[in-house]
Design an enzyme around this catalytic site. Structure first.
Site, PDB file in Angstrom:
ATOM      1  CE  LYS A  32       7.356  23.949 -19.128  1.00  0.00           C
ATOM      2  NZ  LYS A  32       7.110  24.850 -20.357  1.00  0.00           N
ATOM      3  NE  ARG A 103       6.158  28.345 -17.520  1.00  0.00           N
ATOM      4  CZ  ARG A 103       6.886  27.777 -16.937  1.00  0.00           C
ATOM      5  NH1 ARG A 103       5.373  28.028 -15.720  1.00  0.00           N
ATOM      6  NH2 ARG A 103       7.406  26.390 -16.233  1.00  0.00           N
ATOM      7  N   GLY A 112      14.121  23.164 -23.857  1.00  0.00           N
ATOM      8  CA  GLY A 112      14.807  24.012 -24.122  1.00  0.00           C
ATOM      9  C   GLY A 112      14.196  23.948 -26.050  1.00  0.00           C
ATOM     10  CG  MET A 114       8.240  23.088 -28.721  1.00  0.00           C
ATOM     11  SD  MET A 114       6.544  23.144 -28.529  1.00  0.00           S
ATOM     12  CE  MET A 114       6.491  22.700 -27.208  1.00  0.00           C
ATOM     13  NE  ARG A 376      11.505  18.954 -16.361  1.00  0.00           N
ATOM     14  CZ  ARG A 376      11.267  20.095 -17.158  1.00  0.00           C
ATOM     15  NH1 ARG A 376      10.861  20.378 -17.726  1.00  0.00           N
ATOM     16  NH2 ARG A 376      13.353  20.796 -17.301  1.00  0.00           N
ATOM     17  CG  HIS A 490      21.191  24.029 -23.616  1.00  0.00           C
ATOM     18  ND1 HIS A 490      21.632  23.512 -24.745  1.00  0.00           N
ATOM     19  CD2 HIS A 490      19.589  23.506 -23.881  1.00  0.00           C
ATOM     20  CE1 HIS A 490      21.236  22.291 -25.387  1.00  0.00           C
ATOM     21  NE2 HIS A 490      19.356  23.039 -25.459  1.00  0.00           N
ATOM     22  CB  SER A 798      17.480 -20.754 -32.824  1.00  0.00           C
ATOM     23  OG  SER A 798      18.607 -19.407 -32.041  1.00  0.00           O
ATOM     24  CE1 TYR A 885      18.440 -18.728 -27.022  1.00  0.00           C
ATOM     25  CE2 TYR A 885      17.754 -21.218 -26.406  1.00  0.00           C
ATOM     26  CZ  TYR A 885      17.910 -20.335 -26.921  1.00  0.00           C
ATOM     27  OH  TYR A 885      18.455 -21.532 -28.314  1.00  0.00           O
TER      28      TYR A 885
END
Ligand code: ADP
Ligand code: MG
Ligand code: MG
Length: 909
Positions: A32, A103, A112, A114, A376, A490, A798, A885
Site C-alpha cells: 500500500k 493503515r 481485511g 489487518m 494495487r 468481503h 524415471s 520430462y
C-alpha cells in the site's frame, strides 16, 4: 554511539505530487505504501502522509514499544508538520484539526486481514472545531462516533472474540435504533450521535478501566502500535500460513490525512477495477456509495451502486430492477457526477498503463474533489488471470514471455475443474439469483457458520455477509453465498482471491442463524440441504447439479500454445485407464510416464483370478491363474496404446506387496475358499503368511518379479501382444517397460533378461516385431548412488519421487499424517515433502542420479513420475536439473506445461 549505524530512513513521505519512495520498495514500505508513493509521484491526487517501514515493525517485535517510539518520534513529528502544511490544518488543534487515517500494509495484500483506524485526532474539543469548520454537525459527530468505535475495536481490544460474543458498540447502536424506531445508521439525528459518543466512551471506561484517550498524540502512537500488533493477530497469522508467507516480513504503517466521503451529497466513496476481476473482460467497473466512509462499501451493510452506466444497467438486469427505478434510485457515478467520473476514468487508464496490469483502486470524493486512496494489482479468478494476460499481450502492453510469466500456475487449477453440465442446467430449479461474484460451479450442503464448514464433505457457506473471521471456513467450503454485499464485498473479494465460487448480494434470501434456516420465496431450506451455486451467472439452484469435464479453449488454449513455444521439457501423464489417457491427451500430454498395472487387478472380476494366483501353492497353479489374467491385461494395454496413438507409454510392472490383494475379512475369505475348493484355514494361513511388519520395505516391486518371474513374464507378454495386435490394425505403440524399486544392478538385470526373453518368444510365435525399451524407476536411494552402473543396462530412468522421498527421509507416507502437520506448524519442515519436492535433500539425489546415469550413457532419457511432477516449484527444479520430462495426473498436465515454459523463459532470457 557507533556513527556508521543503519542510516536507512524509517519514515517515508508522500503527497503533493512527490514521494520519498516508489513501487519497487514493497518490501520496505508494504504494498500500500509503495503504491501510494508511486501514485503521488505520478501526479495522482493522494491525501498526503507517510509510511513507517516494515523494518520498524520488525524492530518493534524485538525491542518493544518504548524503544521503537523513541527511534521514530522526531521523524514522525517532522512528517506530521509536512502534512499540516499541505492540508492547512493542525494536528491536535481545537479549531482546525488535522484528522488522520492509520493503515496497515504488508508486502502483499492481505484483504481485511489487518486493521485500519480512521478519523484519528478527534476528541470532545476537536469535534466542535470540525462542526464549526464544516458547518456540518451531523458529519462531525458521525465521524467521532466511528472513530471511538474503530479505535475501541482495533486498539483497545474491544472487538468481539467469537461469533457468540456481542460487539459492545453494535449493541449500543441497536439499542438506540430500537428505542428510536429506526433501522439505518444514516437515520441517527445529531443528538443520537452525541448520545452514542457518550455511551461509547462509557463502554470503553467500563471495559478497559481507562478513559478513552483524548490526546491526539497518544491516540496516534496507540494506533501505530496496534497495527504492528495486528501482524501477529490470528487472522493475519492464518492468512500467512495459508499462503506460506514468512512471519518476519512485518507490516508497514501508513499515516495519512483523512479525506471524507461522508460530508453530504457531494461526497462519496468507492472501489473500482480497471477490468472485470471475475471474467477478465476489459471494462472499467466498480461500486460506490454516496455520503459514506470507506468501510461501508466493503462491509456489505448498504447495497452499493455501480460506477459506470453500463455496469449499472447490467446490475439492474440481474437484480430485476427496471430502468426507471434504476435511474431514479440506483444511478451510476457516471450519471450522478459526470465530471468526477471522467477524472476517475482518466486515472484508471493512466494507472493500468503505468502498472501494465489490472488495478484494484479505492477512492473517495470529498465535497466534489476526487482522491485516490489505494491502487494495487487486482486479485482475480483463474479465468480472469488468463484472459487479462492474453488481452494485455494483444494490446501490446506486455510481450508473450511476460504474458506467460503472469500466469500463476496453481490458479490454472480452477479452470481444470468440472463445470455444470449445460444439459443438467436446463432442468435445474433456480430458486434465486445474486451477483456473480466469483465464477465456478459449486454443489454442497448448507452450513451457516464458517467454523462449521467442515461438518460435511462438501459444504456451501451461507451467510448474511462474511467478515475476516470467516476466512478459514470460506477456505474449507466449496462455495460461498451471501444475502448482502456487492461485487466488492468481503465475501466477493476473498472468494475471487481463493478462486472459490461465490454469489453475493442475493437479497431474496432470508437467513435465520438461530434456527439455521434459509428461506426463499416462502420455501425453507435447512442446514445439510443440498444447494448448487453457479458463480458465473449468479444462479442459486436447489439440490445437486451434474457436472462435466472442462475444456481447453479460448484464451486458455492460447496460453498453452504459447507455453509450448517456449517449453523444451516434455510433459507426460500418469494414467491407468484409456479414459484417463484420453483426458490427459486433450490437455496436451505427450505420452504416459506411468501406468500402474496393479490398479487393473483390483476390479471385481479380476481380483478373483489375482487371488487365485497369489494363493497357488505351485508354480503350475500360479501360471494357470496368470493365464486367466493375461487376456484382461492385454486388452487394458490395447485400450491405453490406442488412446495414446503412437506416443510413448511407460508401463510399470507389478509393484505393491501381495498381501494388499488378499481378503482380510472372514466373509470374503470364506467365499474365496469355496471358489477355490480349499479350506478356510488354508486361506487364513496364506493371508497370515503374507503379512509384513513393514510392507513398504517388504516383498514388493522387482522383489516380486524376481521371486515370481511368472508375473513379469505374463505382464511382458500382455504388453507385447497388445502392441502386436494394434500393429495389425495399423496403430503404432511405443511401450516402455519399467521395473520398479531397483536398488542393485543385478535386480534390474534379472528382470531385464526375463522381459527380453519373453518378448523374443512372443515375436517368434507371432512372426512379427515391435520396438520397445526396458528401463527402471529410481526410487531407492541406493539406485541413485549406483546410477552409472544401472544406466549401462537400462534404456531409461524415471524418478519415483514418492518412494524416494519416503526412503530418504525415512518417513512412512502412510503414517506421516501423525507428525507432518505438527512439523510444519512448528517450522521444523517448511512444506509437506510428499507434496513439494525437498529440493535441498531429495533433490540432490535426483541431480546425482541423473549425472551418474548420464556419465555412462550420455543420452539417457530421464523423467519423473510421482506427485511432484505436477507441483510448480518441483517442476521448475526438474527442468533445472536437466530432466527430459515430468509426468503428472491428467488435470495437472496444463500446469506442468506452463511451469516448464516459465522455467525455460527464466533460465534463458
Ligand atoms: P484494507 O487494507 O483493509 O483495504 P485500508 O487501509 O485500505 O484497509 O482502509 C480501509 C478503508 O478505510 C478503505 O476502504 C478506505 O476507503 C478508508 N480509508 C483509508 N484511508 C483513508 C483516508 N486517508 N481518508 C479516507 N478514507 C480512508
Ligand atoms: Mg484498502
Ligand atoms: Mg514406488
Amino acid at each position: 554511539m557507533n556513527i556508521i549505524e543503519d542510516v536507512k530512513a524509517r519514515v517515508y513521505n508522500f503527497g503533493n505530487k512527490t514521494a520519498d519512495g516508489n513501487r519497487q520498495m514493497k518490501n520496505l514500505l508494504g504494498g500500500k505504501g509503495a503504491n501510494l508513493a508511486e501514485m503521488s509521484a505520478l501526479g495522482i491526487p493522494v491525501p498526503p502522509g507517510f509510511t513507517i517501514t516494515t523494518e520498524v515493525c520488525t524492530a518493534y517485535n524485538s525491542l518493544g514499544k518504548e524503544a521503537v517510539i523513541d527511534m521514530i518520534k522526531s521523524d514522525v513529528e517532522q512528517s506530521i508538520k509536512t502534512i499540516e502544511t499541505s492540508m492547512g490544518t493542525e494536528f491536535g488543534s481545537k479549531e482546525n484539526p488535522l484528522l488522520l487515517s492509520v493503515r496497515s500494509g504488508a508486502r502483499v495484500s492481505m484483504p481485511g486481514m489487518m486493521d485500519t483506524v480512521l478519523n484519528l485526532g478527534l476528541n470532545d474539543e476537536a469535534v466542535l472545531g470540525l462542526v464549526e469548520k464544516t458547518g456540518n454537525p451531523k458529519f462531525a459527530w458521525d465521524s467521532y462516533r466511528r472513530f471511538i468505535q474503530m479505535y475501541g475495536g482495533v486498539v483497545l481490544g474491544m472487538k468481539p472474540a467469537s461469533k457468540d460474543d456481542i460487539d459492545p458498540f453494535e449493541e449500543i447502536m441497536e439499542h438506540l435504533k430500537e428505542k428510536r424506531g429506526i433501522s439505518l445508521d444514516t437515520e441517527f439525528t445529531i443528538q443520537d450521535l452525541k448520545d452514542l459518543v457518550y455511551d461509547f466512551k462509557d463502554a470503553v471506561k467500563k471495559r478497559t478501566g481507562h478513559d478513552f484517550p483524548t490526546n491526539p498524540w497518544d491516540q496516534l502512537w496507540g494506533a501505530v502500535i496496534a497495527v504492528f500488533n495486528s501482524w501477529n493477530g490470528d487472522r493475519a497469522v492464518y492468512y500467512r500460513t495459508m499462503n506460506g508467507y514468512p512471519s518476519d516480513w512485518g507490516t508497514a504503517v501508513n499515516v495519512q490525512a483523512m479525506v471524507f466521503g461522508n460530508m453530504g451529497d457531494t461526497s462519496a466513496t468507492g472501489v473500482c477495477f480497471t477490468r472485470d476481476a471475475g471474467t477478465g473482460e476489459n471494462v472499467f467497473n466498480g461500486e460506490y456509495l454516496m455520503n459514506a466512509q470507506g468501510e461501508d462499501v466493503v462491509s456489505g451493510v448498504r447495497t452499493p451502486q455501480q460506477i459506470t452506466k453500463l455496469g449499472s444497467i447490467r446490475w439492474a438486469e440481474l437484480a430485476k430492477v427496471d430502468e426507471e427505478e434504476r435511474a431514479e434510485t440506483y444511478p451510476s457515478l457516471e450519471e450522478v457526477m459526470p465530471e468526477l467520473y471522467k477524472e476517475l476514468d482518466g486515472i484508471q487508464k493512466k494507472l493500468e498503463n503505468h502498472y501494465r496490469d489490472m488495478q484494484d483502486m479505492e477512492f473517495t470524493i470529498q465535497d466534489g474533489k476526487l482522491w485516490i486512496l489505494q491502487t494495487r494489482n487486482g486479485k482475480r479468478t483463474g479465468a480472469a488471470m488468463v484472459k487479462i494476460a492474453v488481452d494485455l499481450m494483444n494490446e501490446g502492453l506486455i510481450d508473450d514471455k511476460e504474458a506467460l510469466l503472469r500466469i500463476e500456475a496453481n490458479k490454472l487449477d480452477e479452470l481444470l475443474h468440472p463445470i455444470f453440465d449445460p444439459k443438467a442446467l436446463k432442468t435445474a430449479n433456480v430458486i434465486a439469483q445474486g451477483l456473480p461474484a466469483s465464477p465456478g460451479a459449486a454443489t454442497g450442503k448448507i452450513v451457516f457458520f464458517a467454523d462449521e464448514a467442515n461438518k460435511f464433505k462438501n459444504s456451501i457457506l451461507v451467510r448474511i455477509e462474511t467478515s475476516p473471521e470467516d476466512l478459514e471456513g470460506m477456505h474449507v467450503a466449496k462455495g460461498i453465498l451471501t444475502a448482502r454485499g456487492g461485487m466488492t464485498s468481503h465475501a466477493a473479494v476473498v472468494a475471487r482471491g481463493m478462486g472459490k465460487c461465490c454469489i453475493s448480494g442475493a437479497g431474496a434470501l432470508k437467513i435465520n442463524y438461530k434456527a439455521r434456516t434459509l428461506t426463499v420465496n416462502g420455501h425453507e431450506y435447512h442446514e445439510g440441504d443440498w444447494i448448487s451455486l453457479n458463480g458465473s451467472t449468479g444462479n442459486i439452484i436447489e439440490g445437486k447439479v451434474a457436472t462435466k469435464e472442462p475444456e481447453l479453449s479460448g484464451e486458455f488454449a492460447i496460453i498453452m500454445k504459447l507455453a509450448d513455444k517456449y517449453r523444451d521439457m516434455q510433459v507426460r501423464t500418469n494414467a491407468d485407464t484409456p479414459n484417463d489417457a484420453k483426458i490427459a491427451r486433450s490437455f496436451g500430454a505427450e505420452g504416459i510416464g506411468l501406468t500402474r498395472t496393479e490398479h487393473m487387478f483390483f476390479e471385481i472380476d479380476r481380483i478373483k483370478a489375482m487371488r487365485e494366483m497369489i494363493l497357488a501353492d505351485t508354480v503350475k497353479g500360479r501360471i494357470a491363474a496368470l493365464n486367466e489374467l493375461l487376456p484382461m491385461q492385454r486388452s487394458d494395454f490395447e485400450g491405453i496404446f490406442e488412446a495414446m496413438q503412437g506416443l510413448p507409454v511407460t508401463i510399470r510392472l507389478l509393484d505393491p506387496p501381495l498381501h494388499e490383494f488378499v481378503p482380510h475379512e472372514l466373509a470374503t475369505q470364506k467365499e474365496l475358499a469355496d471358489d477355490m475348493h480349499i479350506s478356510l484355514q488354508a486361506v487364513k494361513n496364506k493371508v497370515a503368511e503374507l503379512a509384513e511388519f513393514n510392507p513398504m520395505l517388504g516383498h514388493r516391486g522387482c522383489r516380486l518379479g524376481n521371486t515370481y518371474p511368472e508375473i513379469t513374464e505374463m505382464q511382458t507378454r500382455a504388453i507385447i501382444e497388445a502392441a502386436l495386435n494394434l500393429k495389425e490394425r495399423g496403430i503404432t505403440s511405443r511401450p516402455e517397460i519399467m521395473v520398479p524399486l531397483v536398488g542393485t544392478l543385478a535386480e534390474f538385470e534379472a528382470q531385464d533378461r526375463i522381459i527380453r526373453d519373453t518378448a523374443e518368444a512372443v515375436f517368434k510365435e507371432r512372426n512379427d516385431k515391435i520396438e520397445f525399451s526396458v528401463g527402471t524407476m529410481i526410487e531407492v536411494p541406493r539406485a541413485t548412488l549406483m546410477a552409472d552402473l544401472i544406466a549401462e543396462k537400462a534404456d531409461f530412468f524415471s524418478f519415483g519421487t514418492n518412494d524416494l522421498t519416503q526412503m530418504t527421509f525415512g518417513y512412512s507416507r502412510d503414517d506421516a499424517g501423525k507428525f507432518l502437520p505438527i512439523y510444519i506448524e512448528k517450522g521444523i519442515l517448511k512444506a509437506d515433502p510428499f507434496e513439494v519436492l525437498d529440493q535441498e535433500g531429495v533433490g540432490q539425489l535426483v541431480k546425482l542420479g541423473t549425472e551418474r546415469g548420464r556419465s555412462s550413457k550420455p543420452k539417457l532419457k530421464v523423467g519423473v513420475c510421482g506427485e511432484h511432477g505436477g507441483e510448480p516449484s518441483s517442476v521448475e527444479f526438474f527442468y533445472n536439473s536437466g530432466l527430459d520430462y515430468v509426468s503428472c495426473s491428467p488435470y495437472r498436465v496444463p500446469i506442468a506445461r506452463l511451469v516448464a515454459a516459465q522455467a525455460a523463459i527464466k533460465a534463458k532470457y
